[in-house]
Structure formats: structure tokens, C-alpha cells
Design a protein around this motif. Structure first.
Motif, PDB file in Angstrom:
ATOM      1  N   ILE B  70      50.867  70.817  57.501  1.00 20.48           N
ATOM      2  CA  ILE B  70      52.291  71.034  57.226  1.00 20.48           C
ATOM      3  C   ILE B  70      52.779  69.901  56.338  1.00 20.48           C
ATOM      4  O   ILE B  70      52.588  68.731  56.667  1.00 20.48           O
ATOM      5  CB  ILE B  70      53.134  71.100  58.517  1.00 20.48           C
ATOM      6  N   VAL B  71      53.345  70.242  55.196  1.00 19.57           N
ATOM      7  CA  VAL B  71      53.890  69.226  54.297  1.00 19.57           C
ATOM      8  C   VAL B  71      55.401  69.417  54.200  1.00 19.57           C
ATOM      9  O   VAL B  71      55.919  70.490  54.494  1.00 19.57           O
ATOM     10  CB  VAL B  71      53.248  69.271  52.889  1.00 19.57           C
ATOM     11  N   ASN B  72      56.088  68.343  53.795  1.00 16.34           N
ATOM     12  CA  ASN B  72      57.551  68.425  53.790  1.00 16.34           C
ATOM     13  C   ASN B  72      58.140  68.824  52.438  1.00 16.34           C
ATOM     14  O   ASN B  72      59.306  69.156  52.347  1.00 16.34           O
ATOM     15  CB  ASN B  72      58.168  67.111  54.260  1.00 16.34           C
ATOM     16  N   ASP B  73      57.331  68.791  51.376  1.00 17.38           N
ATOM     17  CA  ASP B  73      57.871  69.182  50.068  1.00 17.38           C
ATOM     18  C   ASP B  73      56.740  69.604  49.144  1.00 17.38           C
ATOM     19  O   ASP B  73      56.198  68.797  48.402  1.00 17.38           O
ATOM     20  CB  ASP B  73      58.667  68.023  49.445  1.00 17.38           C
ATOM     21  N   LEU B  74      56.446  70.892  49.174  1.00 14.70           N
ATOM     22  CA  LEU B  74      55.312  71.392  48.406  1.00 14.70           C
ATOM     23  C   LEU B  74      55.543  71.291  46.906  1.00 14.70           C
ATOM     24  O   LEU B  74      54.591  71.250  46.130  1.00 14.70           O
ATOM     25  CB  LEU B  74      55.020  72.848  48.807  1.00 14.70           C
ATOM     26  N   ALA B 103      59.696  72.172  53.916  1.00 13.60           N
ATOM     27  CA  ALA B 103      60.826  71.954  53.017  1.00 13.60           C
ATOM     28  C   ALA B 103      61.888  71.079  53.691  1.00 13.60           C
ATOM     29  O   ALA B 103      63.084  71.316  53.531  1.00 13.60           O
ATOM     30  CB  ALA B 103      61.405  73.291  52.542  1.00 13.60           C
ATOM     31  N   GLU B 104      61.430  70.070  54.432  1.00 14.26           N
ATOM     32  CA  GLU B 104      62.294  69.099  55.129  1.00 14.26           C
ATOM     33  C   GLU B 104      63.153  69.733  56.222  1.00 14.26           C
ATOM     34  O   GLU B 104      64.126  69.122  56.661  1.00 14.26           O
ATOM     35  CB  GLU B 104      63.212  68.339  54.151  1.00 14.26           C
ATOM     36  N   SER B 105      62.838  70.928  56.642  1.00 11.81           N
ATOM     37  CA  SER B 105      63.605  71.551  57.725  1.00 11.81           C
ATOM     38  C   SER B 105      62.858  71.393  59.048  1.00 11.81           C
ATOM     39  O   SER B 105      61.741  71.898  59.211  1.00 11.81           O
ATOM     40  CB  SER B 105      63.825  73.035  57.422  1.00 11.81           C
ATOM     41  N   VAL B 106      63.487  70.691  59.986  1.00 14.11           N
ATOM     42  CA  VAL B 106      62.869  70.483  61.296  1.00 14.11           C
ATOM     43  C   VAL B 106      62.740  71.817  62.036  1.00 14.11           C
ATOM     44  O   VAL B 106      61.760  72.056  62.741  1.00 14.11           O
ATOM     45  CB  VAL B 106      63.678  69.456  62.118  1.00 14.11           C
ATOM     46  N   ASP B 107      63.710  72.714  61.846  1.00 15.65           N
ATOM     47  CA  ASP B 107      63.649  74.021  62.513  1.00 15.65           C
ATOM     48  C   ASP B 107      62.464  74.838  62.013  1.00 15.65           C
ATOM     49  O   ASP B 107      61.726  75.424  62.803  1.00 15.65           O
ATOM     50  CB  ASP B 107      64.943  74.807  62.260  1.00 15.65           C
ATOM     51  N   GLN B 109      59.838  73.713  60.614  1.00 14.33           N
ATOM     52  CA  GLN B 109      58.624  73.021  61.039  1.00 14.33           C
ATOM     53  C   GLN B 109      58.258  73.403  62.479  1.00 14.33           C
ATOM     54  O   GLN B 109      57.082  73.587  62.808  1.00 14.33           O
ATOM     55  CB  GLN B 109      58.861  71.517  60.925  1.00 14.33           C
ATOM     56  N   ARG B 110      59.278  73.532  63.324  1.00 17.19           N
ATOM     57  CA  ARG B 110      59.045  73.894  64.733  1.00 17.19           C
ATOM     58  C   ARG B 110      58.425  75.290  64.818  1.00 17.19           C
ATOM     59  O   ARG B 110      57.484  75.528  65.578  1.00 17.19           O
ATOM     60  CB  ARG B 110      60.377  73.833  65.477  1.00 17.19           C
ATOM     61  N   SER B 127      52.773  66.005  57.422  1.00 12.92           N
ATOM     62  CA  SER B 127      53.677  65.035  56.809  1.00 12.92           C
ATOM     63  C   SER B 127      55.052  65.471  57.290  1.00 12.92           C
ATOM     64  O   SER B 127      55.627  66.427  56.771  1.00 12.92           O
ATOM     65  CB  SER B 127      53.573  65.091  55.293  1.00 12.92           C
ATOM     66  N   PRO B 128      55.556  64.814  58.337  1.00 17.68           N
ATOM     67  CA  PRO B 128      56.698  65.372  59.065  1.00 17.68           C
ATOM     68  C   PRO B 128      57.990  65.453  58.254  1.00 17.68           C
ATOM     69  O   PRO B 128      58.264  64.596  57.415  1.00 17.68           O
ATOM     70  CB  PRO B 128      56.857  64.412  60.249  1.00 17.68           C
ATOM     71  N   ALA B 129      58.765  66.494  58.519  1.00 12.90           N
ATOM     72  CA  ALA B 129      60.076  66.657  57.901  1.00 12.90           C
ATOM     73  C   ALA B 129      60.986  65.514  58.370  1.00 12.90           C
ATOM     74  O   ALA B 129      60.786  64.962  59.454  1.00 12.90           O
ATOM     75  CB  ALA B 129      60.677  68.006  58.293  1.00 12.90           C
ATOM     76  N   ARG B 130      61.977  65.172  57.563  1.00 10.22           N
ATOM     77  CA  ARG B 130      62.940  64.148  57.967  1.00 10.22           C
ATOM     78  C   ARG B 130      63.606  64.574  59.259  1.00 10.22           C
ATOM     79  O   ARG B 130      64.000  65.731  59.398  1.00 10.22           O
ATOM     80  CB  ARG B 130      64.039  64.006  56.899  1.00 10.22           C
TER      81      ARG B 130
END
Lengths: 346, 346
Positions: B70-74, B103-107, B109-110, B127-130
Motif C-alpha cells: 500500500i502506497v500513499n501517493d502512486l 491516496a493519503e486517505s486513512v479510510d 487505507q483501512r 507507506s502509511p497515509a498521513r
């Protein structure tokens, strides 16, 4: 095999709803209202329940809610943007998207397709690796899994496709360069043995011939479709006995490399040499000079591909559709037209 | 639920091997020699057999051979390169890698974490979302699924991490700019509320203070960590009453934007203003001017993260390890040092 001991009954009790409501939430059914769904999901998270889709799939034909995406070159930002466009649509439709990179390897692609099939994807969007054959996609279609091929076609594969009008785009770009006074126009970058390359070169050739100019093979300089490939291609072009004054590039990545190579040779792109790209990736607009390019709109293409796939999943129809997306030339500075416009308005 | 009618017995017969040999091949067992494996795999492909991992997982604890990423900004090429580096290692270890973009969304990502867990991933690199909290990763660790957090740390999450030495890298970059005669050095780009940003700004600040210069807050100009963000940041920097003469940028994407913005303002990066990036993405080397940057080596970092995860999967140990990868300053042209060197050798 779920390692969790929490059951649907525990969730139902904690959320104060029926067991069947919990099941409907787990299956992402539209029959459950938003408030109930949120409450149940909160309890699921709190108790750490894992829905065992594998087991559920064996019990019933529940949809897996996963979409597979396979791209052929993840390092090209075009494909990243394409995937981001798809994800927007898939997310709001309640799907999670799993992406894999074939890196142009047909073998790796085969492994990935098999793995995705095995994990019960609801559908697949693929930008096929070079050399992909119809047989590589047939098992999916035979299993009733909808497939959309994007960017590149796979001849003989009975799957839907969404490609760009490469021929018309290339022709429009070259006609624009001709209108700016260029007659010696190169085609730079890209690997020769692909349909996309052949279509774009054909558009380049026909536009030159229609304008009464030559389109000699020596002005078609292939390379990898990357920034580094663009640098190599412009170096070769500038070393020709009669070098070109303008170029249509295979894609934006190569076009940025052509701009880099021009500067390395002491020439300013846009002013001393006209450059046109193909794709319209995000950075085309902010680059200096801003890149004149044939807009394929990768995020928009991703969204359309996702919608096409969802339509097939939802209707249960896998009748292949072949869509050729229209493209448009976006005139910015790298072709020199912007400079001229700037001077005229000054 | 397999839609295929082909069975293991059919495969065994067609390949001329025993049923248990076929099972071993399906489980990617090292006990089968290469020639037999190739023969069996060829028959599997030919007959279109699908190994039903869901059913197999219920029958036995077979490993699923999938790794989740999982990446935070492809759209940032850093993450694409990171994923490509991971894939090299995972592929030769016999894993298929499924990537999702938060895309930096914690939701989002969950949702992705839950879906990957449900599909039986063998391990996760994220690479965890903010805004990711330890609780978001706990269910994985609790289920015994190894997790490696890359680029960013998640405080309190008992998972392995592989991050860069952001502080040392930023300090080295600023010390280099000081050695070139700069004293008014900005920090441009990046979003303020992340550990990575805080560490890099601290390195910038300490290097300036140690050199006896000021490090005023107004010279720290945050923005999105993208090319467009870099353009915006340099615009603001140039409009300050006492503008900087050099900048350390949050990442390479922002640094390219700073170069674009400088050119848009009629100033040549490297000659009129010194620019240093952070990451060393592929195009840093071919860009004009070639970008001086703190090399994190994204593909190398991806490979190391994959090796760390594989070690945990293979040993069955999920004892968290925290690794801080060293970085090094790669001096090219955008800081002006290359120009000077060029002139000296001319």
C-alpha cells in the motif's frame, strides 16, 4: 482460514442488529441504510472481525469486490495516472483495486493473471505487455470474468478494449507543426513492434505526405518510451546530415527527455526546436516550456475503463465492446506556438 | 469456487507425474526440480487449470503467495520505483504483489488493509497515509501477518520499519550549499504535519545554525510534495523581501517544480539559483540541469523492504525491527557545483 474468533453473531449482538443485516453489510448490499452500515462497520473494526471471503465464496457466489489491474510499465507516470482514475470510480462503487506491474514481461503477466483469477477478482483491466496473445486472456473470458484491455489491443482476444485514436492524434500534431512552418519533422521515441507505435507513425507519415513533404524512415528514431529514451533519440536526430527542426514524440515521457537532450545540446525547446508529446500527463502543464501534446487524459481514460468494466460486471454481460477514445491536441509552449502567441500579445 | 472442471488428476496424467507432485508444484514447494515444475506448469496453462487457493486455504494452511503493498501517493514516481524494487525481490521469491494506493486517505487505507487481510496476504509493505494510527496496523500484527512500514513510521505500531535518515540527508545537503557560498537557503515543498517533513526541516535548520546563519521560519515554505507544489513554493520564495539564493526541496518532484518555476521567472536553475532535491528518482540523472539530490535510492529501498518482509515470513518471526537506511548526497548540476566543476575542467 480466518484466525479471528469473532463471529457474525457477536457483531450482530454488539451492533444491536440482526445477523442477516450484518451479512448484508459484509456483502456490501445496497439494501442497508448508511447509518446502519456505519454502525455495523464500526463494530466490525472494533472487534477485529475478518470476513472470510474465501469461505464465503465457497458457500455462495458472493462477489469478491476486488478488481485486478495490470499495467505494463508502472514507472511511466501515464500508468500511475490511469490507475488513479480507475480507483476513483472503483472506490465509489465499493471495490478495492489490486494493481500489478508486468514490466512488459508476458511470463510475469501470466503469473499475475493466474493469481488474480485464483483470488476471485470480479473483473480485470489490463494494459497488456508486449507480445500478449489472445490465449493469455482467454481463460478469464471463458470463466465469465469481464476484462477490459486499455491502451493496447490484443488481436483475437474476445475482450472489451478502450484505446486512443493514435492515428488521428499523431496526424493532428504533425499538421500543427506544418502550420508553424516546419517541414522536416521527426518521430522520436517508442519501441517499434507495437500497434500503438505503428498507428502513431502512420499518422505522422500521412500528415507529412498530405502536406507535400517527405517522411523518410531515417526520421523515425525508436527508443524506450521513457525520458532516457527521449534523450537518446534527440541525440541521434541532431547528428543526422539534415537534422529535423521539430519532432512528434511517442509519449510525454520521451518528449521530456527530448527537451532535456535539446538543452544538453545548448538548444532551447520551443524556441530552437519544436517538441510535441503524446498523453498529456499532469506535469505536461507545469513543465517549462509547458508541453504541447496530444491529450489522451490518462485519469479520464482510467475512469472510462472502470465504468466500462463495472457496466459489464453489473449487467452480467461480457459482450466485448471496442471503444476508440477521441484525443485532442493541446497547444502549449514546447512547439513554439505559445512563444509566438506570447510575442503577439505582448 | 473454481469454475474450471480440470482437476489435479487430469494435470498429473497429462504431465506424466504423480498427483502429489502436481500438488507440490501448486504449493510452490522447493522439493520439485525445475524441469518437472516447468512441465507441470506448462500443462496447467494448457488445460486452463485454476488452483483454488480459497478452498486450499480452508483445507490446509498453505501460504497464499501474495504480498500486499500500500502506497500513499502512486502519482509520485518515487513510490512507483519503490514498488518496482519490491517486485524484483518478490518475483524471484515466487510471490505475486498486489498494490493499492491510499491516496493519503486513512479510510481508504483501512478498506484496503481489510480486503488484503481477507484475501490471505502473506505479508504487507505499507507507506502509511498521513494520520495512520497504530490501531490501523494492529489487527495485522495480531493475526501474525508480518508488516513492514516504509518511508514513514507509525508511532506505537509494533511493526518493522525501514525509513531513511532524513535528518542527516537534509543536513548534508544544506552543508553542501553553504560550502558553495550560500547563506540564505530555503526549505521548499512538502506538507508540514509529517515526521519526514519535520526531520528534514530539522536537518536544514541545524546545518544553517551550525554554519552561523539564520534559519527563519519564513524560509520554510510548505506545499504539496509534487511538481505543482514546487512551482508554487518557489513563486512564494522569490516574492519574499529578501529572497533565498538556494533551496533544499522536500523531494525530487518538488525540486523539478522549483526548476520549472525558476525558468518561468526567467532564472536558470543551477546557474542563477541552487536547487537540491531529496529521493534520487530515475529522472534526476537525465533532467537538465541534472538534479543534485539526497539519494534514498527508491528501488534499493524497495528491495531491502521486500527482503526484510521475506525474512519475517520465512522465519515465522514477526519481532519488529527498525532500520534507518543511510542516504548520500549526489552532486550533479542543479546546485551549481557541476557548472563550476565543468568550468574548471574546461
Amino acid at each position: 482460514m480466518s484466525r479471528s474468533r469473532v463471529t457474525v453473531v457477536d457483531i450482530a449482538r454488539a451492533a444491536g442488529v440482526s445477523k442477516s443485516t450484518v451479512s448484508l453489510v459484509l456483502q456490501a448490499s445496497p439494501l442497508v441504510n448508511e447509518a446502519t452500515r456505519a454502525k455495523v462497520n464500526a463494530v466490525i473494526r472494533e472487534l477485529g472481525y475478518v470476513y472470510n471471503r474465501g469461505a464465503a465464496n465457497l458457500r455462495q457466489s458472493a462477489s469478491s469486490r476486488i478488481i485486478g489491474i495490470i499495467v505494463n510499465d508502472l514507472t511511466n507516470s501515464f500508468f500511475a495516472e490511469l490507475a488513479v482514475g480507475m480507483d476513483m470510480v472503483m472506490q465509489s462503487a465499493g471495490y478495492v483495486q489490486f494493481l500489478s506491474n508486468s514490466a512488459e514481461s508476458v511470463d510475469r503477466q501470466r503469473e499475475v493473471v493466474a493469481s488474480m483469477r485464483e483470488h476471485g477478482i470480479s473483473g480485470l483491466i489490463i494494459s497488456p505487455a508486449r507480445g500478449t496473445e489472445a490465449a493469455d486472456l482467454k481463460p478469464l473470458a471463458a470463466s465469465g470474468i469481464p476484462v477490459v484491455s486499455v491502451v493496447r489491443n490484443v488481436v483475437g482476444a474476445k475482450v472489451s478494449s478502450l484505446v486512443s485514436d493514435n492515428y488521428a492524434g499523431a496526424k493532428a500534431a504533425v499538421a500543427h507543426l506544418v502550420s508553424l512552418g516546419h517541414s522536416r519533422i521527426a518521430f522520436l521515441g517508442g519501441i517499434a513492434n507495437t500497434t500503438v507505435f505503428a498507428e502513431r507513425v502512420q499518422g505522422w507519415r500521412d500528415a507529412l505526405v498530405e502536406a507535400g513533404f517527405e517522411a523518410p524512415d531515417m526520421l523515425v528514431i525508436g527508443s524506450t518510451a521513457s525520458r532516457a529514451g527521449g534523450v537518446a533519440a534527440i541525440e541521434r536526430a541532431l547528428s543526422l546530415p539534415a537534422p529535423p527542426t521539430a519532432a512528434l514524440c511517442f509519449n510525454d515521457a520521451a518528449a521530456f527527455g527530448v527537451c532535456d537532450g535539446l538543452r544538453a545540446a545548448g538548444r532551447e525547446p520551443g524556441r530552437d526546436f519544436a517538441v510535441v508529446g503524446f498523453d498529456d500527463v499532469i506535469e505536461a502543464e507545469t513543465a517549462v516550456p509547458a508541453l504541447t501534446t496530444v491529450s489522451v487524459d490518462p485519469q479520464g481514460m482510467g475512469r472510462r475503463a472502470a465504468q466500462l468494466l463495472l457496466k459489464q460486471i453489473n449487467t452480467g454481460k461480457v459482450e466485448p465492446e471496442a471503444i476508440v477514445g477521441s484525443v485532442r491536441l493541446v497547444v502549449r509552449q514546447s512547439c513554439g506556438a505559445g512563444e509566438k502567441a506570447g510575442r503577439m500579445s505582448a
